[in-house]
Design an enzyme around this catalytic site. Structure first.
Site, PDB file in Angstrom:
ATOM      1  N   HIS A 203       1.120  -1.454   0.441  1.00 41.89           N
ATOM      2  CA  HIS A 203      -0.346   0.422  -0.245  1.00 41.89           C
ATOM      3  C   HIS A 203       0.774   1.609   0.255  1.00 41.89           C
ATOM      4  O   HIS A 203       0.062   2.488   0.071  1.00 41.89           O
ATOM      5  CB  HIS A 203      -0.692   0.038   1.402  1.00 41.89           C
ATOM      6  CG  HIS A 203       0.034   0.524   2.523  1.00 41.89           C
ATOM      7  ND1 HIS A 203       0.500  -0.224   3.110  1.00 41.89           N
ATOM      8  CD2 HIS A 203      -0.856   1.686   3.235  1.00 41.89           C
ATOM      9  CE1 HIS A 203       0.797  -0.356   4.415  1.00 41.89           C
ATOM     10  NE2 HIS A 203       0.227   1.263   4.021  1.00 41.89           N
TER      11      HIS A 203
HETATM   12  C1  UD1 Z   1      -2.214   5.923   5.806  1.00 41.39           C
HETATM   13  C2  UD1 Z   1      -0.562   6.087   6.097  1.00 41.39           C
HETATM   14  C3  UD1 Z   1       0.725   5.502   6.603  1.00 41.39           C
HETATM   15  C4  UD1 Z   1      -0.455   3.822   6.980  1.00 41.39           C
HETATM   16  C5  UD1 Z   1      -0.960   3.427   6.195  1.00 41.39           C
HETATM   17  C6  UD1 Z   1      -1.887   2.169   6.214  1.00 41.39           C
HETATM   18  C7  UD1 Z   1       0.283   8.961   5.957  1.00 41.39           C
HETATM   19  C8  UD1 Z   1       0.851   9.491   5.515  1.00 41.39           C
HETATM   20  N1  UD1 Z   1      -0.303   7.539   5.628  1.00 41.39           N
HETATM   21  O1  UD1 Z   1      -1.513   5.406   3.925  1.00 41.39           O
HETATM   22  O2  UD1 Z   1       1.326   5.777   7.701  1.00 41.39           O
HETATM   23  O3  UD1 Z   1       1.204   2.774   7.128  1.00 41.39           O
HETATM   24  O4  UD1 Z   1      -1.889   4.222   6.287  1.00 41.39           O
HETATM   25  O5  UD1 Z   1      -3.066   1.542   5.706  1.00 41.39           O
HETATM   26  O6  UD1 Z   1      -0.667   9.256   6.961  1.00 41.39           O
HETATM   27  N2  UD1 Z   1      -8.427   5.483   0.464  1.00 41.39           N
HETATM   28  C9  UD1 Z   1      -9.371   4.489   0.534  1.00 41.39           C
HETATM   29  N3  UD1 Z   1     -10.523   4.249   1.210  1.00 41.39           N
HETATM   30  C10 UD1 Z   1      -9.781   4.366   2.680  1.00 41.39           C
HETATM   31  C11 UD1 Z   1      -8.674   4.751   2.761  1.00 41.39           C
HETATM   32  C12 UD1 Z   1      -7.611   5.136   1.820  1.00 41.39           C
HETATM   33  O7  UD1 Z   1     -10.331   4.525  -0.500  1.00 41.39           O
HETATM   34  O8  UD1 Z   1     -10.567   3.898   3.772  1.00 41.39           O
HETATM   35  C13 UD1 Z   1      -7.436   5.433  -0.539  1.00 41.39           C
HETATM   36  C14 UD1 Z   1      -7.688   6.796  -1.236  1.00 41.39           C
HETATM   37  O9  UD1 Z   1      -7.343   7.081  -2.110  1.00 41.39           O
HETATM   38  C15 UD1 Z   1      -6.329   7.681  -0.454  1.00 41.39           C
HETATM   39  C16 UD1 Z   1      -5.698   6.418  -0.811  1.00 41.39           C
HETATM   40  O10 UD1 Z   1      -6.325   5.363  -0.125  1.00 41.39           O
HETATM   41  O11 UD1 Z   1      -6.718   8.356  -0.853  1.00 41.39           O
HETATM   42  C17 UD1 Z   1      -4.800   6.533   0.690  1.00 41.39           C
HETATM   43  O12 UD1 Z   1      -4.679   6.698   1.582  1.00 41.39           O
HETATM   44  P1  UD1 Z   1      -4.111   7.904   2.823  1.00 41.39           P
HETATM   45  O13 UD1 Z   1      -5.438   8.334   3.780  1.00 41.39           O
HETATM   46  O14 UD1 Z   1      -3.125   8.905   2.377  1.00 41.39           O
HETATM   47  O15 UD1 Z   1      -3.641   6.899   4.180  1.00 41.39           O
HETATM   48  P2  UD1 Z   1      -2.587   5.591   3.612  1.00 41.39           P
HETATM   49  O16 UD1 Z   1      -2.537   4.963   2.323  1.00 41.39           O
HETATM   50  O17 UD1 Z   1      -3.694   4.035   3.341  1.00 41.39           O
END
Ligand code: UD1
Length: 353
Positions: A203
């Site tokens: 991820h």
């Molecule tokens: C975040 C944390 C990371 C942690 C990870 C665990 C930061 C910078 N990173 O990354 O340290 O290891 O969580 O999972 O805070 N999305 C969905 N549904 C959700 C959540 C996310 O669709 O419930 C998608 C969205 O498109 C979003 C992308 O995932 O843009 C990334 O989400 P983001 O909030 O940046 O966090 P993670 O990549 O999960």
């Protein structure tokens, strides 16, 4: 004590479960969910499975670029802190929710407790590294999982309010592993045979947003001799769909697992292939060989012990790692013993009461 806890992302729900339980025995906790993770399988399932009390406040910030996401959280958390006037703010790990909680508290001169302090990858273009460095700098009480973490803080001149408590994830894992040990139907439902599959999770932005790396990882998993079970983060699902990348026949992608399924799947895997921080440690504690899809790790003890191999996104290194076996009989006690959650609460009582 009256404590405001800030949570937002999947690994934080897992870490908070044992600490909230210990804290609420004698103190008041107000739980703020930033909404960084919002899908049912990225958030709600952890609250229900791990018995975490429902959030008192949900900020619903959702997905956005880093600055906007962190800024929305900061504004929402500040409002809560002004209203609640807690004795301290409790934050976990290294996500944007961690930094927003720490920054909001620091501006209001409210003490900050950071659980999982002192972790470093020494890679400054990793968003989590920025979040860790800044949160540690702002914290009143740094609760470290290991001596290495304490040394990292000392090297940055942070020596006051630092305590090594061990790892709260070991508390969460120990509870959950005991629960699933008596539930063989759970493994059957996952459709895998014990010790005859690999568990994969991918991820991190560095691996998903760079399609060359993502394709190399998928190619290596496709060339592995055994079935691969891959509970897929929404970010990774979106990118595979957008790029039209098909998965090789031996890879089965499924929706993200709740914690009970994740622990079951990991416990019985022949090896894990991951870029998650938490999974590297969970594999180590469960004695499952791990191949990490990065060129560095915060959890260096897992590599030093031989249980974890760094393979970056290099197909040959990934395959070589997967084919290797774990070390026989190596100790797996680098992150202390069960009870870190109680030690966090004890350190808070000593500091704030
Ligand atoms: C975040 C944390 C990371 C942690 C990870 C665990 C930061 C910078 N990173 O990354 O340290 O290891 O969580 O999972 O805070 N999305 C969905 N549904 C959700 C959540 C996310 O669709 O419930 C998608 C969205 O498109 C979003 C992308 O995932 O843009 C990334 O989400 P983001 O909030 O940046 O966090 P993670 O990549 O999960």
């Amino acid at each position: 004590m009256k404590i405001v806890t800030i949570l937002g992302a999947r690994p934080q729900f897992i870490k908070a479960a044992p600490v909230s339980r210990a804290l609420r025995r004698t103190h008041v906790e107000i739980l703020v969910h930033t909404g960084q993770h919002y899908d049912a399988m990225m958030s709600d399932v952890f609250f229900s499975e791990l018995g975490i009390p429902a959030p008192d406040i949900t900020l619903n910030v959702g997905s956005a670029p880093h600055g906007a996401q962190t800024g929305r959280m900061l504004e929402g958390i500040e409002t809560v802190l002004l209203r609640e006037q807690p004795d301290a703010v409790l934050v976990y790990g290294d996500t944007n929710s961690t930094l927003a909680g720490a920054l909001a508290a620091a501006k209001l001169c409210i003490p900050i407790v950071h659980v999982e302090a002192g972790l470093r990858s020494f890679v400054r273009d990793m968003p989590e590294e920025i979040n860790r460095v800044l949160t540690d700098r702002l914290s009143t009480l740094c609760c470290c999982p290991s001596e290495t973490a304490r040394e990292h803080l000392a090297a940055e001149g942070i020596t006051g309010g630092v305590t090594v408590v061990g790892d709260v994830m070991l508390d969460a894992l120990t509870d959950t592993a005991a629960r699933v040990a008596n539930d063989p139907a759970r493994l059957t439902a996952l459709g895998v045979e014990p010790s005859r599959y690999l568990l994969a999770t991918v991820h991190r932005a560095a691996n998903t947003d760079d399609v060359v790396r993502l394709r190399a990882i998928i190619g290596a998993l496709g060339a592995a001799a055994e079935p691969v079970l891959w509970p897929m983060h929404p970010r990774t699902q979106h990118i595979l769909a957008r790029e039209g990348i098909a998965l090789p026949a031996n890879i089965r992608s499924v929706e993200p697992f709740g914690y009970l399924d994740l622990v079951t799947a990991l416990q019985h895997a022949r090896a894990a292939v991951t870029d998650s921080g938490g999974l590297q440690k969970e594999a180590y504690w469960l004695g499952v060989p791990c191949v990490t899809l990065r060129d560095e790790t915060e959890w260096t003890e897992t590599v030093a012990s031989g249980w974890n191999v760094l393979a970056d996104a290099d197909a040959d290194r990934i395959l070589a790692g997967v084919r290797g076996a774990g070390p026989s009989g190596a100790a797996r006690d680098a992150y202390g013993i069960v009870g870190a959650a109680e030690r966090v609460v004890a350190a808070m009582e000593q500091r704030f009461e």
